[in-house]
Design a protein around this motif. Structure first.
Motif, short mmCIF file in Angstrom:
data_model
loop_
_atom_site.label_atom_id
_atom_site.label_comp_id
_atom_site.label_asym_id
_atom_site.label_seq_id
_atom_site.Cartn_x
_atom_site.Cartn_y
_atom_site.Cartn_z
N ALA A 68 -4.69 19.61 28.77
CA ALA A 68 -3.64 20.63 28.80
C ALA A 68 -2.51 20.10 29.68
N LYS A 70 1.13 20.87 31.69
CA LYS A 70 2.08 21.82 32.26
C LYS A 70 3.25 21.02 32.78
N GLU A 74 5.38 25.74 33.46
CA GLU A 74 5.21 26.17 32.06
C GLU A 74 4.15 25.34 31.34
N SER A 75 3.31 26.03 30.59
CA SER A 75 2.32 25.36 29.76
C SER A 75 3.02 24.75 28.55
N THR A 78 -1.51 21.02 24.45
CA THR A 78 -2.65 20.15 24.72
C THR A 78 -2.46 18.80 24.05
N TYR A 121 4.59 17.50 36.58
CA TYR A 121 3.69 17.83 35.48
C TYR A 121 2.26 17.83 35.98
#
Length: 158
Positions: A68, A70, A74-75, A78, A121
């Motif tokens: 995953a 980020k 913010e996401s 994947t 990130y």
């Protein structure tokens, strides 16, 4: 001084044991992953150059990656891949993974590129590896780092 065969036998056994103990220890260590480069395509999708690191003392085949991503807070989505790449002991390699990021993550990256700023990130998930002559294993991975704009390369963060 008299010859004693038991002493010769003990010395020979000690010598044999010393010769057996000189082999290299095969150690399996947790692998790592980081983003080496993120390129924003014309369609808004990302081409992610994912650096896979083998810290083990033996070659490992990297079978699967599910991380995953980020950016900022913010996401993004994947990173999923089945690289099937073998990486030597204490070495690294890079694989390309395409990602269709969330709209909020696109905005964070676009803002960083427009302002010439770094963006933090985070990667979190699992990496499936097969050590040489052993069974496949899965490792949980979590890493944080930052990317900065690559000079002279619009839309590229490194």
């Amino acid at each position: 001084m008299r010859f004693r065969p038991q002493y010769a036998l003990i010395a020979l056994a000690a010598l044999a044991l010393t010769a057996c103990g000189g082999g290299k220890v095969k150690r399996v260590s947790e692998p790592a992953a980081s983003i080496q480069q993120l390129t924003v395509g014309n369609d808004g999708n990302w081409e992610v150059e994912l650096r896979l690191r083998n810290y083990s003392s033996m070659p490992m085949r990297f079978d699967s990656v599910a991380l995953a991503v980020k950016v900022g807070d913010e996401s993004a989505g994947t990173l999923s891949a089945t690289p099937g790449v073998s990486i030597g002991p204490e070495s690294a390699d890079v694989v390309s993974v395409r990602l269709q990021p969330s709209s909020s993550a696109r905005i964070v990256v676009a803002d960083a590129l427009a302002g010439g700023r770094s963006v933090f990130y985070e990667l979190e998930g699992s990496i499936g590896v097969t050590p040489e002559d052993r069974k496949q294993r899965s490792f949980e991975v979590k890493s944080r780092n930052s990317l900065s704009q690559a000079p002279g390369l619009p839309g590229v963060l490194r």
